[in-house]
Motif scaffolding. Structure first.
Motif, PDB file in Angstrom:
ATOM      1  N   GLU A 124       3.954  17.625   1.693  1.00  0.00           N
ATOM      2  CA  GLU A 124       3.415  16.344   1.257  1.00  0.00           C
ATOM      3  C   GLU A 124       4.364  15.226   1.673  1.00  0.00           C
ATOM      4  O   GLU A 124       5.575  15.333   1.495  1.00  0.00           O
ATOM      5  CB  GLU A 124       3.239  16.312  -0.264  1.00  0.00           C
ATOM      6  CG  GLU A 124       2.115  17.219  -0.731  1.00  0.00           C
ATOM      7  CD  GLU A 124       1.860  17.111  -2.224  1.00  0.00           C
ATOM      8  OE1 GLU A 124       2.225  16.082  -2.840  1.00  0.00           O
ATOM      9  OE2 GLU A 124       1.279  18.056  -2.773  1.00  0.00           O
ATOM     10  N   VAL A 125       3.787  14.176   2.245  1.00  0.00           N
ATOM     11  CA  VAL A 125       4.550  13.015   2.700  1.00  0.00           C
ATOM     12  C   VAL A 125       3.977  11.787   1.997  1.00  0.00           C
ATOM     13  O   VAL A 125       2.756  11.624   1.921  1.00  0.00           O
ATOM     14  CB  VAL A 125       4.463  12.862   4.231  1.00  0.00           C
ATOM     15  CG1 VAL A 125       5.143  11.589   4.698  1.00  0.00           C
ATOM     16  CG2 VAL A 125       5.056  14.086   4.910  1.00  0.00           C
ATOM     17  N   GLN A 126       4.874  10.941   1.506  1.00  0.00           N
ATOM     18  CA  GLN A 126       4.473   9.696   0.862  1.00  0.00           C
ATOM     19  C   GLN A 126       5.158   8.544   1.573  1.00  0.00           C
ATOM     20  O   GLN A 126       6.312   8.675   1.981  1.00  0.00           O
ATOM     21  CB  GLN A 126       4.873   9.707  -0.613  1.00  0.00           C
ATOM     22  CG  GLN A 126       4.198  10.819  -1.375  1.00  0.00           C
ATOM     23  CD  GLN A 126       4.586  10.825  -2.849  1.00  0.00           C
ATOM     24  OE1 GLN A 126       5.332   9.975  -3.310  1.00  0.00           O
ATOM     25  NE2 GLN A 126       4.056  11.780  -3.577  1.00  0.00           N
ATOM     26  N   CYS A 131       9.465  12.652   2.095  1.00  0.00           N
ATOM     27  CA  CYS A 131       8.772  13.930   1.970  1.00  0.00           C
ATOM     28  C   CYS A 131       9.000  14.438   0.552  1.00  0.00           C
ATOM     29  O   CYS A 131      10.143  14.728   0.174  1.00  0.00           O
ATOM     30  CB  CYS A 131       9.316  14.921   3.007  1.00  0.00           C
ATOM     31  SG  CYS A 131       8.466  16.500   2.995  1.00  0.00           S
ATOM     32  N   SER A 132       7.936  14.546  -0.228  1.00  0.00           N
ATOM     33  CA  SER A 132       8.062  14.933  -1.630  1.00  0.00           C
ATOM     34  C   SER A 132       7.829  16.428  -1.859  1.00  0.00           C
ATOM     35  O   SER A 132       8.067  16.928  -2.954  1.00  0.00           O
ATOM     36  CB  SER A 132       7.104  14.110  -2.494  1.00  0.00           C
ATOM     37  OG  SER A 132       5.781  14.233  -2.012  1.00  0.00           O
ATOM     38  N   GLN A 189       0.847  -1.190   0.000  1.00  0.00           N
ATOM     39  CA  GLN A 189       0.000   0.000   0.000  1.00  0.00           C
ATOM     40  C   GLN A 189       0.884   1.243   0.000  1.00  0.00           C
ATOM     41  O   GLN A 189       1.881   1.301   0.722  1.00  0.00           O
ATOM     42  CB  GLN A 189      -0.893   0.008   1.248  1.00  0.00           C
ATOM     43  CG  GLN A 189      -1.836   1.189   1.349  1.00  0.00           C
ATOM     44  CD  GLN A 189      -2.789   1.056   2.537  1.00  0.00           C
ATOM     45  OE1 GLN A 189      -3.410   0.019   2.710  1.00  0.00           O
ATOM     46  NE2 GLN A 189      -2.883   2.095   3.320  1.00  0.00           N
ATOM     47  N   ASP A 190       0.527   2.227  -0.813  1.00  0.00           N
ATOM     48  CA  ASP A 190       1.196   3.526  -0.821  1.00  0.00           C
ATOM     49  C   ASP A 190       0.224   4.568  -0.292  1.00  0.00           C
ATOM     50  O   ASP A 190      -0.952   4.582  -0.678  1.00  0.00           O
ATOM     51  CB  ASP A 190       1.610   3.934  -2.237  1.00  0.00           C
ATOM     52  CG  ASP A 190       2.883   3.261  -2.711  1.00  0.00           C
ATOM     53  OD1 ASP A 190       3.485   2.500  -1.939  1.00  0.00           O
ATOM     54  OD2 ASP A 190       3.276   3.508  -3.860  1.00  0.00           O
ATOM     55  N   ASN A 191       0.727   5.434   0.601  1.00  0.00           N
ATOM     56  CA  ASN A 191      -0.085   6.500   1.186  1.00  0.00           C
ATOM     57  C   ASN A 191       0.551   7.851   0.902  1.00  0.00           C
ATOM     58  O   ASN A 191       1.776   7.940   0.751  1.00  0.00           O
ATOM     59  CB  ASN A 191      -0.194   6.329   2.705  1.00  0.00           C
ATOM     60  CG  ASN A 191      -0.890   5.043   3.092  1.00  0.00           C
ATOM     61  OD1 ASN A 191      -1.708   4.519   2.363  1.00  0.00           O
ATOM     62  ND2 ASN A 191      -0.539   4.523   4.245  1.00  0.00           N
ATOM     63  N   GLN A 192      -0.266   8.878   0.889  1.00  0.00           N
ATOM     64  CA  GLN A 192       0.226  10.239   0.726  1.00  0.00           C
ATOM     65  C   GLN A 192      -0.608  11.150   1.609  1.00  0.00           C
ATOM     66  O   GLN A 192      -1.828  11.010   1.687  1.00  0.00           O
ATOM     67  CB  GLN A 192       0.104  10.672  -0.734  1.00  0.00           C
ATOM     68  CG  GLN A 192       0.629  12.058  -1.006  1.00  0.00           C
ATOM     69  CD  GLN A 192       0.700  12.369  -2.493  1.00  0.00           C
ATOM     70  OE1 GLN A 192       0.503  11.506  -3.335  1.00  0.00           O
ATOM     71  NE2 GLN A 192       0.976  13.621  -2.814  1.00  0.00           N
ATOM     72  N   SER A 193       0.077  12.066   2.312  1.00  0.00           N
ATOM     73  CA  SER A 193      -0.653  13.038   3.123  1.00  0.00           C
ATOM     74  C   SER A 193      -0.212  14.447   2.735  1.00  0.00           C
ATOM     75  O   SER A 193       0.918  14.656   2.288  1.00  0.00           O
ATOM     76  CB  SER A 193      -0.404  12.815   4.617  1.00  0.00           C
ATOM     77  OG  SER A 193       0.912  13.197   4.967  1.00  0.00           O
TER      78      SER A 193
END
Length: 187
Positions: free
Chosen positions: A129-131, A76-77, A46-50
């Protein structure tokens, strides 16, 4: 990819190589073969992004207990974070100890947070943004948290009044939290 240990030997800093030219740069953030060659053989499912609008937004300290415990590979993107891992394994000689690493779009670093560790971060910039990759799917019935400001842990977040969710604000202290993970020796 450069792999560096932290004060918690199971928590690793991964720094991918960047290849740049006049257009910008390219970076391979994950390669299963290279990771396995380095001894990191985790199947990500699973990949998450906030996205956090405000500097000082704190998310954590979170965990997911078995049977859906998760390893996480965090990056952190956009913007910058202080990413924190806390040893949460009962019986560990480092139980309750923490490590913090700055991850940013600029430095490209990633933090590998294994099962058995609490995870959280605070944003150091607006519009962050954090992935992250997870080794198991999100399971609400296995979701848990420990208070971000627990004095027994003593994380230095660098902020006194973070932006928090109700879940994080009301999480139990470490002394009151269940112990779903057990240290099995080794590192």
């Amino acid at each position: 990819m450069q792999i560096d240990p932290t004060a918690l030997p199971e928590v690793l800093i991964l720094t991918p190589r960047r290849f740049g030219d006049a257009r910008g740069w390219f970076m391979e953030t994950y390669n299963a073969t290279r990771m396995a060659e380095a001894g990191i053989d985790i199947a990500w499912v699973q990949d998450n992004q906030s996205f956090s609008a405000a500097k000082g937004t704190l998310r954590g300290l979170h965990y997911q207990r078995p049977p859906h415990a998760q390893d996480k590979l965090v990056r952190c993107s956009r913007g910058a974070i202080l990413d924190v891992a806390v040893d949460f394994r009962a019986g560990s000689p480092r139980f309750g100890k923490w490590v913090g690493v700055e991850l940013s779009a600029e430095n490209g670093r990633q933090l590998l947070v294994p099962k058995g560790f609490l995870h959280g971060f605070v944003t150091l910039t607006d519009d962050t943004e954090v992935q992250y990759k997870c080794s198991d799917v999100y399971a609400p019935d296995c979701d848990g948290a420990v208070r971000w400001d627990d004095p027994q842990i003593g994380v230095d977040w660098g902020i006194a009044a973070p932006v928090l969710s109700d879940k994080d604000r009301n999480a139990p202290l470490l002394a009151e939290a269940p112990r779903p993970f057990t240290w099995e020796g080794g590192k």
